[in-house]
Write a protein that holds these residues in place. Structure first.
Motif, PDB file in Angstrom:
ATOM      1  N   MET A 109      -9.842   5.983   5.576  1.00  0.00           N
ATOM      2  CA  MET A 109      -8.742   5.184   6.129  1.00  0.00           C
ATOM      3  C   MET A 109      -7.515   5.185   5.219  1.00  0.00           C
ATOM      4  N   GLY A 110      -7.668   5.657   3.974  1.00  0.00           N
ATOM      5  CA  GLY A 110      -6.540   5.752   3.054  1.00  0.00           C
ATOM      6  C   GLY A 110      -6.067   4.422   2.504  1.00  0.00           C
ATOM      7  N   VAL A 111      -6.981   3.461   2.369  1.00  0.00           N
ATOM      8  CA  VAL A 111      -6.607   2.137   1.865  1.00  0.00           C
ATOM      9  C   VAL A 111      -6.723   2.128   0.347  1.00  0.00           C
ATOM     10  N   ASN A 112      -5.706   1.615  -0.339  1.00  0.00           N
ATOM     11  CA  ASN A 112      -5.650   1.664  -1.799  1.00  0.00           C
ATOM     12  C   ASN A 112      -5.826   0.283  -2.428  1.00  0.00           C
ATOM     13  N   GLY A 113      -6.114   0.280  -3.745  1.00  0.00           N
ATOM     14  CA  GLY A 113      -6.163  -0.950  -4.518  1.00  0.00           C
ATOM     15  C   GLY A 113      -7.242  -1.912  -4.070  1.00  0.00           C
ATOM     16  N   ILE A 114      -7.014  -3.204  -4.317  1.00  0.00           N
ATOM     17  CA  ILE A 114      -7.965  -4.236  -3.932  1.00  0.00           C
ATOM     18  C   ILE A 114      -8.252  -4.206  -2.428  1.00  0.00           C
ATOM     19  N   PRO A 115      -7.245  -4.021  -1.565  1.00  0.00           N
ATOM     20  CA  PRO A 115      -7.559  -3.904  -0.129  1.00  0.00           C
ATOM     21  C   PRO A 115      -8.542  -2.772   0.160  1.00  0.00           C
ATOM     22  N   GLY A 116      -8.465  -1.682  -0.611  1.00  0.00           N
ATOM     23  CA  GLY A 116      -9.402  -0.581  -0.423  1.00  0.00           C
ATOM     24  C   GLY A 116     -10.828  -0.975  -0.770  1.00  0.00           C
ATOM     25  N   VAL A 117     -10.981  -1.716  -1.887  1.00  0.00           N
ATOM     26  CA  VAL A 117     -12.306  -2.194  -2.285  1.00  0.00           C
ATOM     27  C   VAL A 117     -12.842  -3.173  -1.247  1.00  0.00           C
ATOM     28  N   LEU A 118     -11.996  -4.089  -0.791  1.00  0.00           N
ATOM     29  CA  LEU A 118     -12.419  -5.071   0.209  1.00  0.00           C
ATOM     30  C   LEU A 118     -12.787  -4.394   1.523  1.00  0.00           C
TER      31      LEU A 118
END
Length: 347
Positions: free
Chosen positions: A88-97
């Motif tokens: 999905m290409g989500v980065n940073g804390i949002p990616g971990v969540l």
């Protein structure tokens, strides 16, 4: 004198000896050219990386389901969440969540099915768990090749499909948790504060949960199933719930591990990850019938400390790069020692 005797009885000679050995390695390190600050920093990082997966042992032990050799089932759920987050290409804390949000429901379903299986094999839980762990890894070796992921950062370039063996999380959520409030002392001493806080949060959750009505019922099922049945506790339900909780913690734990390590390891990667977690909690003082958060913390520090320090010190002493060989010998040696404690208890 009485205080010393009480401490020895509480800690146990095995942990005292292992602890003294670890301290001696830290003392020797500067004299053989190994930086003390680097050694301590590496040990702290490895402790944070592995702590949650060791904590995943507690629910199943407390409920009487034994040591969770089926931890790879939770790890697989975490891996599915991780690769979905990158897709999905989500980065940073949002990616971990995002990874955790995908992984947890999968872990709940897998844990529920795993719990039902263990309820049909009471008395042979650890044997069944080992089979489940190994077979799930083998099954996923096929699935990683056919699942419909298409991100160029994950699939084999020449084929355009099938996930790579190792996938980097650099540029996505590498150290996203670790770097929260982190700091450095000098050039080499790094403290991943965020990872420690996250682990501490889960430890507090587990401590609180074990004191709730459900947690007390779960512990009663593990310690005295006849009394639990007479008290109206649904034993199979409590056992299944403990397996689900353990599987969810395993899924979260591997995501914490990956964000610090920097890579997602698929295929045979989860194959051996249950044994270090089991060994750590046993070295920390747990048994097949009892495990506490203190056992988790002490065992993880001792296991990861020895695993970190021994190769570095021995390499510097013999002036030969055999770190991986020594690491394998030390790791397997500690696993063997921990498992002999299980056999001794059962006999």
């Amino acid at each position: 004198m009485n205080t010393i005797r009480e401490f020895i009885e509480y800690a146990g000679w095995p942990r005292i000896i292992i602890g003294l050995f670890l301290i001696s390695l830290f003392i020797i390190a500067p004299f053989v050219g190994v930086r003390f600050d680097v050694s301590v920093s590496d040990t702290l990082v490895r402790f944070g990386m592995n702590g949650v997966m060791v904590l995943a042992m507690v629910p199943m032990v407390v409920s009487g389901c034994g040591l969770n050799f089926g931890l790879p089932l939770g790890i697989i759920a975490g891996l599915l969440g991780a690769v979905t987050s990158i897709e999905m290409g989500v980065n940073g804390i949002p990616g971990v969540l995002t990874a955790m949000a995908v992984a947890v429901p999968i872990a709940v379903v897998l844990g529920w099915a795993y719990g039902l299986l263990l309820n049909r094999a009471k008395g042979s839980e650890m044997m069944i768990a080992t089979y489940v762990g190994f077979s799930s890894v083998a099954f996923m070796c096929i699935m990683w090749l056919i699942l419909p992921f298409r991100s160029a950062n994950m699939v084999w370039g020449y084929a355009g499909k099938g996930l790579r063996t190792t996938i980097s999380v650099e540029g996505y959520w590498h150290q996203a948790i670790s770097d929260i409030g982190s700091f450095r002392i000098g050039e080499f001493f790094y403290v991943p504060t965020g990872m420690f806080l996250f682990f501490a949060l889960l430890c507090v959750f587990m401590w609180y949960f074990m004191r709730t009505k459900t947690g007390t019922a779960m512990a009663t099922v593990g310690s005295n199933p006849e009394f639990a049945r007479a008290s109206g506790v649904n034993i199979d339900k409590m056992r299944t719930f403990s397996v689900v909780l353990s599987t969810v913690l395993g899924a979260i734990g591997i995501i914490v591990y990956e964000q610090s390590f920097g890579f997602i390891q698929l295929y045979m990667g989860p194959f051996y990850m249950a044994f270090p977690a089991v060994s750590a909690v046993l070295i920390g003082g747990a048994s097949v019938h009892k495990a506490t958060i203190v056992n988790v913390i002490v065992g993880t520090i001792l296991f990861q400390g020895i695993l970190t320090m021994t190769p570095s010190v021995i390499n510097s002493m013999i002036q030969t790069d055999m770190s991986e060989v020594i690491r394998i010998i030390v790791s397997n040696g500690m696993i063997l020692y921990a498992l002999t404690r299980v056999l001794k208890v059962k006999l």
